[in-house]
Scaffold this motif. Sequence first.
Motif, PDB file in Angstrom:
ATOM      1  N   ARG A 128       0.816  -1.220   0.000  1.00 44.76           N
ATOM      2  CA  ARG A 128       0.000   0.000   0.000  1.00 44.76           C
ATOM      3  C   ARG A 128       0.849   1.270   0.000  1.00 44.76           C
ATOM      4  NH1 ARG A 128      -5.430  -0.541   1.392  1.00 44.76           N
ATOM      5  NH2 ARG A 128      -6.053  -2.663   1.952  1.00 44.76           N
ATOM      6  N   ASP A 132       0.419   4.250  -2.693  1.00 45.77           N
ATOM      7  CA  ASP A 132       0.152   5.635  -2.280  1.00 45.77           C
ATOM      8  C   ASP A 132       1.236   6.588  -2.765  1.00 45.77           C
ATOM      9  OD1 ASP A 132      -2.143   4.753  -1.009  1.00 45.77           O
ATOM     10  OD2 ASP A 132      -1.202   4.627   0.973  1.00 45.77           O
ATOM     11  N   TYR A 174      -6.398   3.335  -9.893  1.00 46.55           N
ATOM     12  CA  TYR A 174      -7.049   4.288  -8.980  1.00 46.55           C
ATOM     13  C   TYR A 174      -7.307   5.610  -9.698  1.00 46.55           C
ATOM     14  CZ  TYR A 174      -7.150   7.999  -5.434  1.00 46.55           C
ATOM     15  OH  TYR A 174      -7.476   9.130  -4.702  1.00 46.55           O
ATOM     16  N   TYR A 223      -8.931   0.047  -4.363  1.00 44.83           N
ATOM     17  CA  TYR A 223      -8.391   1.340  -4.760  1.00 44.83           C
ATOM     18  C   TYR A 223      -9.211   1.973  -5.886  1.00 44.83           C
ATOM     19  CZ  TYR A 223      -4.209   2.092  -1.944  1.00 44.83           C
ATOM     20  OH  TYR A 223      -3.348   2.381  -0.917  1.00 44.83           O
ATOM     21  N   LYS A 226     -12.122   3.411  -4.238  1.00 44.97           N
ATOM     22  CA  LYS A 226     -11.661   4.570  -3.482  1.00 44.97           C
ATOM     23  C   LYS A 226     -11.450   5.759  -4.407  1.00 44.97           C
ATOM     24  CE  LYS A 226      -8.019   5.965  -0.207  1.00 44.97           C
ATOM     25  NZ  LYS A 226      -7.697   7.256  -0.844  1.00 44.97           N
TER      26      LYS A 226
END
Length: 263
Positions: A128, A132, A174, A223, A226
């Motif tokens: 993760r 990110d 994402y 993701y 999200k």
Amino acid sequence: MVTPINAAAPTAYAYRPEPPEPPTASEVTDQAIEQYQTHLSQGASASQLADDRAAIDKAVAVEIKLQILALPGRQKTEREPTIAQLVDQYGQKILERHPDLPAASRDTIDAAIGAYKTEATQWAPEDRSKVDAYIKDAMDRHPDDIQGAFEQLRDLRWTPGHFYDTNLAVAADYLRARWETEKSNNIVSGIMVDAYMDKKQKGEIPQNGPGPVSPYSELQKEYMHKGIDDQWNTLNWFEKAVLSDSSTTIAGLTRAAFENDIS
């Protein structure tokens, strides 16, 4: 009485030699091979030869990896050479630098090349923090430009050195989900994501770029949803009301699901 310093007088540290240049990756590989050959000819212990072979494995992997990372991005339909073919190609060049090696030593180098080929064609573990970091870098470089941020990661994905980067694939997806939400609304992008992930889970997604399709992942699904929520939450109530109009939803659903450049 203190003798005054004469600025013109030579000092003990007037000349400082430059440090030697570090060896290149190919030089490190050649040195590892030569060391193995030397120890082999001297009848070195089995443990010493095992250490030498491990050094060859590491040097071969680093040399080939650096060459693959240096390759430029490809166009969507450029499929070859594959990563496996690139490893074979660069590995052959290593063997060609040492044409006089005995068969046993060539087999050792071949084994190192084969081991790296296996490593280079495995998807990276999910992380993760790396996902990110990719997202943050792209959005920092393209403030207020979700499409540009997505295209930065998509283009990076299309370089051979990142074909098997799981975390980059998740990060790009994402941003693609955010871009789809920006173009339509959260209803359209939600349907697109669910349809895409359902097909991926069934193994029905064709290769849409120069690299392989990333494997189905619950992290990727998380993701992407999200991304939808994050983009939708950037809007005020009036913008949401306008984009939620049925005509916008219908128009968005008529577009092809994800236009063949997600991961």
